[in-house]
Write a protein that holds these residues in place. Sequence first.
Motif, PDB file in Angstrom:
ATOM      1  N   ILE B 363       0.837  -1.200   0.000  1.00  0.00           N
ATOM      2  CA  ILE B 363       0.000   0.000   0.000  1.00  0.00           C
ATOM      3  C   ILE B 363       0.874   1.252   0.000  1.00  0.00           C
ATOM      4  O   ILE B 363       0.620   2.207  -0.715  1.00  0.00           O
ATOM      5  CB  ILE B 363      -0.974  -0.022   1.206  1.00  0.00           C
ATOM      6  N   ALA B 364       1.935   1.230   0.784  1.00  0.00           N
ATOM      7  CA  ALA B 364       2.866   2.365   0.848  1.00  0.00           C
ATOM      8  C   ALA B 364       4.189   1.851   1.394  1.00  0.00           C
ATOM      9  O   ALA B 364       4.316   0.677   1.741  1.00  0.00           O
ATOM     10  CB  ALA B 364       2.290   3.476   1.723  1.00  0.00           C
ATOM     11  N   LYS B 619      -3.292   7.205   1.504  1.00  0.00           N
ATOM     12  CA  LYS B 619      -2.154   6.874   2.364  1.00  0.00           C
ATOM     13  C   LYS B 619      -1.758   8.098   3.181  1.00  0.00           C
ATOM     14  O   LYS B 619      -1.540   9.175   2.622  1.00  0.00           O
ATOM     15  CB  LYS B 619      -0.966   6.425   1.512  1.00  0.00           C
ATOM     16  N   GLU B 621       1.071   9.562   5.621  1.00  0.00           N
ATOM     17  CA  GLU B 621       2.444   9.325   6.071  1.00  0.00           C
ATOM     18  C   GLU B 621       2.625  10.039   7.407  1.00  0.00           C
ATOM     19  O   GLU B 621       2.699  11.277   7.446  1.00  0.00           O
ATOM     20  CB  GLU B 621       3.418   9.829   4.998  1.00  0.00           C
TER      21      GLU B 621
END
Lengths: 661, 661
Positions: B363-364, B619, B621
Amino acid sequence: MAAGETGAGVVASHKEPMIVFMPSGKRGRFPRGTAVLDAARSLGVDIDSVCGGRALCGRCQVEVADGNFAKHGISSSAANITPAGEAEHRFRERRGLDQVRRLSCQARVETDVVVDVPASSQVHRQVVRKPNEDHDITINPVVHPYFVEVPAPTLDEAHGDLERLGNALRTEWGLEGLRCEPTVVRDLQGALAAGKRQVTVAVRNGDRIIAVWPGFRDTLYGVAFDVGSTTVAAHLCELASGKVVASAGRMNPQIRFGEDLMSRVSYIMLNPGGEDRLIDVVRHAMNELIGEIAGEAGIDVAAIVEITIVGNPIMQHLVLGISPVELGTAPFALATDSSVDLRAADIGIAINPGGYAYALPCIAGHVGADAAGVLLAEAPQRHEGVSLVVDVGTNAELLLGNAERLLAASSPTGPAFEGAQISGGQRAAPGAIERVRIDKDTHEPRFKVIGCDLWSDDPAFADDVQQVTGICGSGIIEVVAEMFLAGILGADGKIVAPVSARVIEDGRTRSYVLHDGNPAIHITQNDVRAIQLAKAALHAGAKLLMEHFGTDRVDRIRLAGAFGAHIDVTYAMVLGLIPECDLEHVSSAGNAAGTGARIALLDRASRIEIEQQVRAVVKIETAVEPRFQEYFVAAMAIPGGAHPAAGETRQRRGRRSKRRD
Amino acid sequence: MAAGETGAGVVASHKEPMIVFMPSGKRGRFPRGTAVLDAARSLGVDIDSVCGGRALCGRCQVEVADGNFAKHGISSSAANITPAGEAEHRFRERRGLDQVRRLSCQARVETDVVVDVPASSQVHRQVVRKPNEDHDITINPVVHPYFVEVPAPTLDEAHGDLERLGNALRTEWGLEGLRCEPTVVRDLQGALAAGKRQVTVAVRNGDRIIAVWPGFRDTLYGVAFDVGSTTVAAHLCELASGKVVASAGRMNPQIRFGEDLMSRVSYIMLNPGGEDRLIDVVRHAMNELIGEIAGEAGIDVAAIVEITIVGNPIMQHLVLGISPVELGTAPFALATDSSVDLRAADIGIAINPGGYAYALPCIAGHVGADAAGVLLAEAPQRHEGVSLVVDVGTNAELLLGNAERLLAASSPTGPAFEGAQISGGQRAAPGAIERVRIDKDTHEPRFKVIGCDLWSDDPAFADDVQQVTGICGSGIIEVVAEMFLAGILGADGKIVAPVSARVIEDGRTRSYVLHDGNPAIHITQNDVRAIQLAKAALHAGAKLLMEHFGTDRVDRIRLAGAFGAHIDVTYAMVLGLIPECDLEHVSSAGNAAGTGARIALLDRASRIEIEQQVRAVVKIETAVEPRFQEYFVAAMAIPGGAHPAAGETRQRRGRRSKRRD
């Protein structure tokens, strides 16, 4: 950006400069300052580029036409585009550039101009044929390099570098929906780091990234392989120019498992796992050849991204890792008669790890991918009249046809034409007799050997030739024909001349003493029989095809391979190897199978073409045709009254017999 | 052949028998004598078959409904189809068949009949979920076996066996345009010979032949891999039934290069070629697991034709052969965030040589394919309200969302929850303290260890437990929460209780004596800090996602992995690990990442689904969000006045604060 006149629904401003591209004649108006390359692209003009307009690759060179072009209403001159800037000057210093040439990515249009696109700047172009080759090769690259700059990742977005690369290829090059090789996923981040986010990728068939390198790289290579039972040959080609930069050949190391194909198949049948040994050694030889030609050309093996393969069915199977045992016995079933397209690594060939191998399709169990290569190189369907293409190896492969129809067959000539199974026979190599003349009265021979230009009756011959080692295929054909013409042989092939200094008898069988040295080279009755059987098979195969095609004459004959290159066609006609045809229309096709491999390497479209043709070819299986036996028996005799000038007579007879049928 | 009522433009004869298939209700009239399977196929009724109507596979079982079906006007009974013949009797003897069941390929329709297709006879079906799993798994096989009889070659036609196989698959099964793996071309003729022209092929995604076996074979397998930093787990599944036939796990042998992920990345950075060592050992472990589970199930490894892989980004990269160094430093760039689909052999995994591996997308950079597996298994988008899914490993991966929107983040909890970096910490294994209670007055603890059902204050405890070896993640959470509830800790996490038998002081720092054996297990101030940091990170991550989503409460929480399975959610709430939520809506999701791998293995459609979802997930962060730091600092304290029954109060407060926003 560009407002092309050819564009649909685009309103062109007639104040904008007009660019006309030659030789295509495509034209359009573009805003002042448009790069000539961009204008060309938006008009669909074929101009190559790898670096994407960064003055690095020099592929996009053009020339500005000078003069008045009344047809276009343009007075064109070099001043109509911007002068070369810093980047172009750097390229000129670094790589060199013809004075009249400009990089179209740097040159920007100022006012109306006519631009010539030289052939060398086109992605699709022609490579001029070599001697013996039937036609020019079209360049239509299977693999093209693209230079791109991939944005650096940031913490703000979670994409992968592969996806960033994909976006860059879409934006810069308009490439969509690319898949990629696992090796590219593996190598990408390292290449991006080493190239400071600039990389060159190799894209295959426009849909798959197969390799990635850091920075800029503009030359990719391919290797065309011709895998014969006896010899393996490799040609290293620049994919973009089609230039052959190195070639090499070596003995097929499988010979240690059997001189001829059938003994190799026997080896496999008798030794469990034997096919793996045959597979390994031939692939090893191919890899050695790759190393050799890459070394000769001074290139990195990783720059080789594609190979093509032609071979007879058994070789083709072995290179692909398939056991050929089914080809050893009737009904001689191929594993596949389609082309095979796979990663070179899958067959143990060490080129770029993402590189591919394309194996041409086999035509039938006895008519291999080498014949498909010959078909591609010779393209009999492009010629007027009926062509016969003969490729003689251990078997003779025959292609007959015209634009309407193509027939193929294999004829079991055996290896006699290659010098095998002949008492003094050998391969065509220095020391082998290749030309023979026999005096009709004295029966004294004179001959020439490979490696020496003198005839054996020349006083200097003995000084020049160290040893006469044997007789090769073309020599055998000439000696048998000369023996017949000198009356030593009857039309049935029997040695009829009385015993003499040259005709000796040993027990019940006679021989002709061709060379009385050490070794002595005698032509035995058995040798003559072997040649008769071989030539009868070849002739019968051709006749059978002609019968199926519905013709009793052919308009041209092409002789492929070493046999065709060395044989004197006059003698082939004397012996009746090939059907009647005007001698001037009989010629050597050179290494047509290898040329076919090269065409398949350089021209994407040729692969589709050969796959379709192979499917369309009518396959004639000589083994199940009762007529083949009839033709074979009839062709055993040496043609009555035949001599080098007899062609014309027999041709007319041929035409008469057609009327009778 | 069939004249179905549902068929477009087909004129049905009303004298022909009617077949109604249940539960689909699909119906049509067919000529008397039509096989029930053929009727089903022509109506598009989902009935499985491998043998193609030869009474070999038994996949096509049906039951004839008994009774009057007024709605259809049919009086149905077993007599309405032909009785079982010899082939079906043979199958019944050999493989067994329920009395009421018939093979639909053998049963032919006599008169109007209603036929039940049991779920087990359908290609597409549901596998009932296991405890903790969120939903049933749909079976939609990626690879399906097809049995075919391939005509023998004859001299009359020159096709390859691969082309004959293609024709047979087209004729018998309607499969068109199949490509095939190089290994299949290699193995085909041997399989045809061994199987007397009968073979079973495995077709992947309906378009590629990946394997071939002589004769009939009806069961194919796949392995779902969950590759964790600490443990590698493998589940062997029957692809057609979805049944897990064997499971195994072992330590990730990469641990020898570093306990945690970052030290493994450091190892690679410091040792040239180090990634190859990490790649090799993890693949070796995967291959050993394959051998182990195949052995346990008594199957041939070649019967395994597909694997799926989930892991955190670094594991996923290493299994795929990609160096994870870019993931070691900001901006943590993935090589790819797409799924990777390649031959298992390309990544050194030894299953059937034509078998494939499907690696779920990451996903990331910090949210891996394991999180994608969790997303697939948990499917928060299918639930009403807002779900939070938490998977705690070395980092905590968080998914938050509903049918409209999904957010993901990773929170740097560190490995404290797994017992690492805690003075007496260890992995959850026999001997580890997993439950703790502390008397509020005496501060005396009692605890339970893994492998024993008794509390430590039970007289029999000492006899039952050989050694108390340490404390695992769930034990650490409980002891810290109990220390707080007993007043040993203040809300700021400082040990405030006076020095006593249980609270000792060493220099300037205090510890709580949990177990005074050998080893002694003390909970130090540093241990409490480590847990505070971890829980603050987890909580802050959840709060950040909630802020981005625009909610201040979640409706349900699912705790994935070993952490979720062992933790007492009450204590998680006491410590404030997770946001406020009704305790009854907090539950363990089991090994959701592994379940996701199994779903991707069994359900083709799930792969497209997860690829789309991963792209759509927002997403977050945490490293670049200033708000994360704020939440983190705020979450360091242990919630004031929190106790197991306090949830309700805090929930209401949560709702009020929403109104304020």
